[in-house]
Design a protein around this motif. Structure first.
Motif, PDB file in Angstrom:
ATOM      1  N   GLU A  42      -7.998   2.558  -3.268  1.00 45.03           N
ATOM      2  CA  GLU A  42      -8.734   2.480  -2.005  1.00 45.03           C
ATOM      3  C   GLU A  42      -9.557   3.747  -1.802  1.00 45.03           C
ATOM      4  O   GLU A  42      -9.034   4.859  -1.883  1.00 45.03           O
ATOM      5  N   ASN A  58      -4.352   5.317  -2.201  1.00 45.21           N
ATOM      6  CA  ASN A  58      -5.535   5.889  -1.556  1.00 45.21           C
ATOM      7  C   ASN A  58      -6.004   7.093  -2.355  1.00 45.21           C
ATOM      8  O   ASN A  58      -5.221   8.007  -2.623  1.00 45.21           O
ATOM      9  N   GLU A  61       0.855  -1.186   0.000  1.00 41.81           N
ATOM     10  CA  GLU A  61       0.000   0.000   0.000  1.00 41.81           C
ATOM     11  C   GLU A  61       0.892   1.237   0.000  1.00 41.81           C
ATOM     12  O   GLU A  61       1.767   1.380   0.865  1.00 41.81           O
ATOM     13  N   ASP A  68     -11.860   1.202   1.918  1.00 43.19           N
ATOM     14  CA  ASP A  68     -10.917   1.328   3.027  1.00 43.19           C
ATOM     15  C   ASP A  68     -11.687   1.607   4.324  1.00 43.19           C
ATOM     16  O   ASP A  68     -12.803   2.122   4.284  1.00 43.19           O
ATOM     17  N   LYS A 102     -11.473  -3.508   3.164  1.00 47.51           N
ATOM     18  CA  LYS A 102     -10.387  -3.451   4.139  1.00 47.51           C
ATOM     19  C   LYS A 102     -10.997  -3.146   5.495  1.00 47.51           C
ATOM     20  O   LYS A 102     -11.484  -2.030   5.735  1.00 47.51           O
TER      21      LYS A 102
HETATM   22 MG    MG Z   1      -5.640   2.781   2.687  1.00 48.59          MG
END
Ligand code: MG
Ligand code: C2E
Ligand code: MG
Ligand code: MG
Length: 277
Positions: A146, A114, A60, A176, A197
């Protein structure tokens, strides 16, 4: 006495507030320059592991601002400033480019980035993503985006269109911090995504036995819909074992690895490759 103490509290609170406001306006002022000269914006990578077998499967990308006087500043502090000042798109592009170069260099790994609500609602976003992937000759399936639950629950036509365009090109979409938003379960039905997630707060509550049923329910729903599940913020071996037994696909957290500089991440991957060669 109480009155005096109260007054003091206000005085301390007041000066603390003033200091926060000074820092905030300094950061607002400095962020533009930081983005221009590029060096202060760094991308760290946190490894994500298979819950069973502990293979390193993904990374990530997590952005950092290495400020010349304040040191490393958390994205939680500067992303909101970047959103207010419109600089979020430049930051997102920096993270995207760095991530694509990692994908290019490491052909066996996937990377997630993200996206802020503003990026995901921008009509230019899907093409920016797909152009970067094609410039780096990276298959779209190897990039995951995400979105926090509050973004995904938004009622924007452009947001839905962007998600559809990206997914039809092969890019993966993850929700997320799943479970913390007001949307939760029902809103996931709204559009198809590829992964949930599970937020760290549920992982923390496992220690008290409070969230086992919630996590089990999330995993059951995910499996029924063909979604993968990652648990975030795994800090103890007990949590790791419980999450694996509950059927999580992937695990991420300080127990397994902290977010690493690109150099440290590459060194870790070389060691692992050496160990299995
Ligand atoms: Mg994230
Ligand atoms: P997130 O995407 O949910 O990322 C997980 C955060 O939890 C990261 O914080 C990570 O360092 C931290 N973390 C991971 N494992 C553990 C653990 O075991 N224990 C604890 N206590 N923390 C753990 P970070 O890097 O400070 O990022 C915070 C948030 O900032 C991210 O939450 C994400 O929402 C946002 N963010 C980070 N990078 C970007 C970016 O490039 N663009 C945008 N728009 N947002 C970003
Ligand atoms: Mg998260
Ligand atoms: Mg978060």
């Amino acid at each position: 006495h109480a009155k005096a103490a109260g007054k003091n509290t206000y005085a301390i609170f007041g000066s603390h507030m003033a200091e926060l406001l000074r820092r905030r306006s300094a950061l607002e002022h400095d962020l533009r320059a930081a983005i221009k000269n590029r060096e202060q914006i760094e991308v760290f990578y946190q490894p994500v592991y298979a819950a069973v077998g502990a293979e390193l499967c993904a990374l990530e990308a997590l952005v950092r601002w290495n400020h010349p006087t304040f040191g490393y500043i958390s994205p939680q502090e500067f992303i909101p400033i970047a959103e207010e000042t419109g600089l979020i798109h430049e930051i997102g592009t920096t993270v995207l480019d760095d991530s694509c170069s990692v994908l290019f260099e490491l052909p066996h790994i996937t990377v997630s980035i993200n996206a802020s609500a503003l990026e995901m609602q921008s009509p230019a976003y899907p093409l920016r993503i797909l152009t970067a992937l094609s410039e780096w000759q990276v298959k779209p399936e190897r990039l995951e985006i995400e979105l926090t639950e509050s973004v995904a629950a938004g009622d924007s036509v452009q947001l839905e269109l962007n998600i559809k365009m990206l997914r039809s090109a092969g890019v993966k979409i993850a929700i997320d911090d799943f479970g913390t938003g007001y949307s939760s379960f029902s809103r996931v039905q709204k559009f198809a995504v590829d992964r949930l997630k599970i937020d760290k707060s549920f992982v923390d509550d496992l220690d008290r036995g409070d969230s086992n049923a919630t996590i089990a329910a999330i995993i059951t729903m995910a499996q029924r819909k063909g979604l993968k599940v990652t648990a975030e913020g795994v800090e103890t071996a007990e949590q790791q074992e419980l999450l694996r037994d509950l059927g999580c696909d992937h695990l991420q957290g300080f127990l397994l690895s902290r977010p690493l500089t690109r150099g440290d991440m590459m060194a870790l991957l070389k060691v692992r490759a050496g160990a299995t060669a």
